[in-house]
Design a protein around this motif. Structure first.
Motif, PDB file in Angstrom:
ATOM      1  N   SER A  82       0.781  -1.262   0.481  1.00 51.07           N
ATOM      2  CA  SER A  82       0.238   0.365   0.103  1.00 51.07           C
ATOM      3  C   SER A  82       0.739   1.140   0.257  1.00 51.07           C
ATOM      4  CB  SER A  82      -0.881   0.219   1.265  1.00 51.07           C
ATOM      5  OG  SER A  82       0.116  -0.207   2.670  1.00 51.07           O
ATOM      6  N   LEU A  83       2.338   0.925   0.468  1.00 48.81           N
ATOM      7  CA  LEU A  83       2.847   2.380   0.859  1.00 48.81           C
ATOM      8  C   LEU A  83       3.905   1.884   0.020  1.00 48.81           C
ATOM      9  CD1 LEU A  83       3.350   2.813   4.595  1.00 48.81           C
ATOM     10  CD2 LEU A  83       1.734   3.857   3.015  1.00 48.81           C
ATOM     11  N   GLY A  84       4.029   1.040  -1.060  1.00 52.41           N
ATOM     12  CA  GLY A  84       5.540   1.003  -1.673  1.00 52.41           C
ATOM     13  C   GLY A  84       4.908   0.794  -3.056  1.00 52.41           C
ATOM     14  N   GLY A  85       4.186  -0.310  -3.128  1.00 50.59           N
ATOM     15  CA  GLY A  85       3.468  -0.286  -4.342  1.00 50.59           C
ATOM     16  C   GLY A  85       3.911  -1.801  -4.401  1.00 50.59           C
ATOM     17  N   GLY A 110      -7.781   3.444  -6.137  1.00 48.03           N
ATOM     18  CA  GLY A 110      -7.282   4.198  -4.392  1.00 48.03           C
ATOM     19  C   GLY A 110      -6.238   4.287  -4.129  1.00 48.03           C
ATOM     20  N   PHE A 111      -5.069   3.436  -4.687  1.00 50.75           N
ATOM     21  CA  PHE A 111      -3.664   3.222  -5.115  1.00 50.75           C
ATOM     22  C   PHE A 111      -2.799   4.449  -5.478  1.00 50.75           C
ATOM     23  CE2 PHE A 111       0.870   2.008  -6.154  1.00 50.75           C
ATOM     24  CZ  PHE A 111       1.330   2.106  -4.906  1.00 50.75           C
ATOM     25  N   THR A 112      -2.308   5.513  -4.502  1.00 50.89           N
ATOM     26  CA  THR A 112      -1.581   6.862  -5.085  1.00 50.89           C
ATOM     27  C   THR A 112      -0.248   6.390  -6.321  1.00 50.89           C
ATOM     28  OG1 THR A 112      -0.517   7.234  -3.416  1.00 50.89           O
ATOM     29  CG2 THR A 112      -3.419   7.968  -3.294  1.00 50.89           C
ATOM     30  N   TYR A 135      -5.197  -3.962  -3.379  1.00 46.70           N
ATOM     31  CA  TYR A 135      -4.751  -2.745  -3.625  1.00 46.70           C
ATOM     32  C   TYR A 135      -4.565  -1.165  -4.242  1.00 46.70           C
ATOM     33  CZ  TYR A 135      -1.264  -3.245  -7.381  1.00 46.70           C
ATOM     34  OH  TYR A 135      -1.500  -3.072  -8.756  1.00 46.70           O
ATOM     35  N   THR A 136      -5.461  -1.339  -4.865  1.00 51.44           N
ATOM     36  CA  THR A 136      -6.689   0.121  -5.669  1.00 51.44           C
ATOM     37  C   THR A 136      -7.618   0.247  -5.460  1.00 51.44           C
ATOM     38  OG1 THR A 136      -7.041  -1.398  -7.563  1.00 51.44           O
ATOM     39  CG2 THR A 136      -5.041  -0.850  -7.880  1.00 51.44           C
ATOM     40  N   GLN A 137      -8.524  -1.291  -4.064  1.00 47.29           N
ATOM     41  CA  GLN A 137      -9.507  -0.774  -3.090  1.00 47.29           C
ATOM     42  C   GLN A 137      -9.481   0.410  -2.677  1.00 47.29           C
ATOM     43  OE1 GLN A 137     -11.614  -4.235  -2.384  1.00 47.29           O
ATOM     44  NE2 GLN A 137     -11.341  -4.856  -4.251  1.00 47.29           N
TER      45      GLN A 137
END
Length: 502
Positions: free
Chosen positions: A91-94, A263-265, A335-337
């Motif tokens: 979630s933080l590093g992809g 939702g993943f930045t 992880y994109t939700q």
């Protein structure tokens, strides 16, 4: 309090940043891999056979079998990092963060081998007749000479203090809190009830010391791993066509960064490296020196053999379990939700969402909650032994019973109060444990490499008996020194146990 939390976050950012632990861990892991001839690539199969199939060295000295020592270390290591840690890294590093978690595991195997081998090489026996090993011993006994000896004492005391503090954080309160949160969110069980149940179970397990802890771990660890792997494979089977793309994304994003999706930045390459390596260590503890404490109690006919068995812990944890969890999260696209508030999912919630995508009905959250309960509970048991051995080294055997009682009480406390500050503080203490341990490994790397080469040249498949080892190394002064000391400790341990029973 907010200011205090900001200070802790800043310290954690430096300790786990790109200028301290990341280069130190990765650099030392690469260095030891080269010095040891890449033994994690050539000896893992033989080590798995010894640790998981044969399980013990007949006639060897020590307190528990090699399998039980491995199970204790795995109990302490396979925990929230395998569920929440993997999800946080992604979630933080992809997805690219997983590549760097793999790197922490691959090169960390050389570190886990080195620290565990040294733990057996320089272990001692306490007043209760139990074997004690770990950085707090090999830093003082291994670092000798006019300048190195004082350094070894300082490093050993630093490691001991950091271990005691870290054990109550990451090994106790954080685990208890994770359990109570999961039970409350999933089954609406009150925090106080979970805390009380965990405290009672833990008290029963801790009464018998390492033999009781290792026995419980040997029974529970295989069950929890099997449950977790079956669930992971089920999800991957549902998304089997997505696996090649997921693997490609892991390798590509590790060097290019991750684009924003849902939702993943998105994440830069440095974020993938930082969070991958940091969460990798949180998951497998390679280089931290903690698992070496469990290795120090093992029944083994040579330090190299136990070092190799202990090394398999990192392989199972990171190369198998972390990989499967990461693939579940990536192939499911969880992880994109986002949640109902539009926030990106992370931690346990992200892992639960990923399992829900592939498991029938909505049982994914229940499976994750059950695994988290088992993982965190066994981690609490394993870390109790680490903390106990550290407190025994600092104060003596008289502190063991009070430590166990306080440990049980703090497990209840951890389950019933918010722990955001404890999480950060525990991360810092874990990092501080790594530094003196890696310094010691680097200084003792020549001894580790020399004795490793000598043993593996003689017994590359780890099949020699104690008698064959004794005969082959009859003229080796290093081995004879260790073997003589082992026999002396056997005598001392027997005398201590007779004194206690009389």
């Amino acid at each position: 309090m907010d200011r205090f939390n900001e200070i802790l976050d800043s310290i954690a950012g430096v300790v786990w940043g790109p200028y301290v632990l990341i280069p130190l861990l990765l650099g030392t892991g690469v260095y030891m891999t080269v010095r040891l001839g890449g033994l994690q690539f050539t000896r893992t199969a033989a080590a798995l056979n010894l640790g998981l199939i044969r399980r013990q060295d007949e006639g060897a000295s020590g307190d528990v079998s090699q399998y039980r020592a491995l199970a204790t270390a795995m109990a302490a290591t396979i925990g929230t990092g395998n569920i929440a840690g993997v999800a946080t890294a992604i979630s933080l590093g992809g997805p690219g963060a997983i590549f760097w978690m793999w790197m922490s595991g691959i090169f960390g195997m050389a570190l886990k081998y080195s620290e565990s081998m040294l733990a057996v090489r320089f272990r001692e026996v306490d007043g209760n007749g139990n074997r004690n090993g770990g950085p707090q011993y090999y830093l003082t006994k291994g670092l000798r000479g006019r300048f190195l000896s004082p350094l070894g004492v300082v490093l050993a005391w630093a490691f001991t203090i950091f271990t005691i503090i870290a054990s109550f954080g990451i090994g106790n309160m954080v685990q208890a809190n994770s359990m109570s949160e999961a039970m409350n969110d999933t089954f609406s069980i009150p925090d106080w009830f979970t805390g009380a149940l965990v405290a009672i179970i833990t008290l029963v397990v801790l009464v018998g010391g390492i033999k009781s802890i290792s026995s419980a771990a040997a029974r529970v660890v295989p069950i929890m791993i099997i449950i977790f792997i079956v669930a992971q494979v089920w999800v991957l089977a549902a998304f089997v066509d997505q696996i090649p793309d997921a693997i490609g994304a892991i390798f590509t994003d590790a060097f290019t960064g991750s684009a924003a999706a849902g939702g993943f930045t998105g994440a830069a390459v440095i974020a993938a490296i930082q969070f991958g390596l940091a969460r990798g260590l949180f998951s497998n503890e390679s280089g931290m020196g903690s698992a070496a404490i469990a290795a120090g109690a093992a029944q083994t006919s040579h330090p190299v053999r136990q070092g190799l068995v202990s090394m398999t812990q990192t392989f199972i944890d990171t190369i198998i379990l972390v990989t499967l969890t990461a693939l579940v999260i990536v192939v499911s696209g969880a992880y994109t939700q986002t949640d109902a508030a539009g926030e990106a999912l992370t931690g346990v919630r992200l892992t639960s969402a990923a399992f829900n995508e592939g498991l029938p009905g909505n049982i994914g959250g229940y499976v994750v909650a059950l695994c988290l309960l088992l993982f965190a509970l066994t981690t609490l048991w394993g870390w109790s032994y680490y903390g106990e051995r550290a407190i025994e080294r600092a104060v003596g055997t008289r502190a063991i019973l009070p430590f166990r009682l306080v440990w049980v009480v703090m497990a209840f406390v951890g389950a019933t109060i918010p722990l955001a500050t404890v999480w950060t503080f525990a991360d810092i203490m874990n990092g501080f444990m790594v530094i003196p341990n890696l310094i010691g490994i680097l200084i003792l790397s020549g001894l580790v490499a020399r004795e490793t080469r000598a043993y593996l040249k003689f017994d590359p498949k780890l099949r020699a008996t104690q008698a064959e080892i004794d005969e082959h190394f009859a003229d080796d002064p290093d081995y004879q020194q260790w073997r003589t000391h082992e026999k002396q400790m056997d005598v001392e341990a027997a005398a201590d146990r007779r004194r206690q029973s009389s």
